[in-house]
Design a protein around this motif. Structure first.
Motif, PDB file in Angstrom:
ATOM      1  N   PHE A   1     -29.124 -24.281  35.027  1.00 51.71           N
ATOM      2  CA  PHE A   1     -30.429 -24.095  34.762  1.00 51.71           C
ATOM      3  C   PHE A   1     -30.849 -25.582  33.638  1.00 51.71           C
ATOM      4  CE2 PHE A   1     -34.086 -20.851  31.866  1.00 51.71           C
ATOM      5  CZ  PHE A   1     -34.439 -21.960  32.081  1.00 51.71           C
TER       6      PHE A   1
ATOM      7  N   GLY B   1     -37.630 -21.357  34.373  1.00 51.85           N
ATOM      8  CA  GLY B   1     -36.925 -20.575  34.164  1.00 51.85           C
ATOM      9  C   GLY B   1     -36.697 -19.333  34.303  1.00 51.85           C
TER      10      GLY B   1
ATOM     11  N   HIS C   1     -34.376 -18.630  36.838  1.00 51.28           N
ATOM     12  CA  HIS C   1     -32.708 -18.251  36.108  1.00 51.28           C
ATOM     13  C   HIS C   1     -33.124 -17.119  35.572  1.00 51.28           C
ATOM     14  CE1 HIS C   1     -32.311 -22.839  37.656  1.00 51.28           C
ATOM     15  NE2 HIS C   1     -30.952 -22.273  37.851  1.00 51.28           N
TER      16      HIS C   1
ATOM     17  N   CYS D   1     -35.165 -15.951  33.758  1.00 52.48           N
ATOM     18  CA  CYS D   1     -36.130 -15.838  32.259  1.00 52.48           C
ATOM     19  C   CYS D   1     -37.457 -15.876  32.597  1.00 52.48           C
ATOM     20  CB  CYS D   1     -35.114 -17.225  31.635  1.00 52.48           C
ATOM     21  SG  CYS D   1     -33.247 -17.495  31.382  1.00 52.48           S
TER      22      CYS D   1
END
Length: 122
Positions: free
Chosen positions: A42, A103, A106, A108
């Motif tokens: 990230f 985000g 990854h 998220c």
């Protein structure tokens, strides 16, 4: 003007009160039911997409610091194994969207503490 972006993974029957999760994460607590993030990947993605960003010591921890030369735009990134938070200051919408894309890539989703909204959908 400051604007915060918060990212974490939420799978299955994990905790559902986003504001409570946010509070616990930002107080340094581990939140049961949230998986750990691929944090190094990230952070590497942020550094790749923002080449002027620098990962450096910040007191007893580290952060990523990014500024636009000669302009007031900046952001700072802090993290734990379970979350990433970006403190944006006069950051453009394009740059904010690039951070949100990182985000999402990854696994998220964004939590926006300014309006207490977690964006769990696609």
């Amino acid at each position: 003007m400051s604007y915060d972006l918060v990212f974490w993974r939420q799978e299955g029957a994990g905790p559902r009160d986003a504001a409570a999760v946010y509070t616990r994460l930002t107080h340094g607590d581990r939140v049961e039911g949230l998986p750990e993030l691929p944090i190094e990947n990230f952070l590497a993605a942020i550094l790749e997409r923002f080449p002027d960003a620098v990962r450096e010591p910040n007191g007893p921890t580290e952060w990523i610091d990014w500024t636009v030369g000669g302009q007031p735009a900046s952001f700072q990134v802090e993290w734990s194994p379970q979350h990433v938070i970006v403190f944006c200051r006069r950051t453009s919408n394009d740059d904010i969207n690039r951070l949100i894309d990182i985000g999402t890539a990854h696994g998220c989703r964004l939590y926006d503490p300014q309006v207490n909204e977690r964006f769990d959908g696609d």
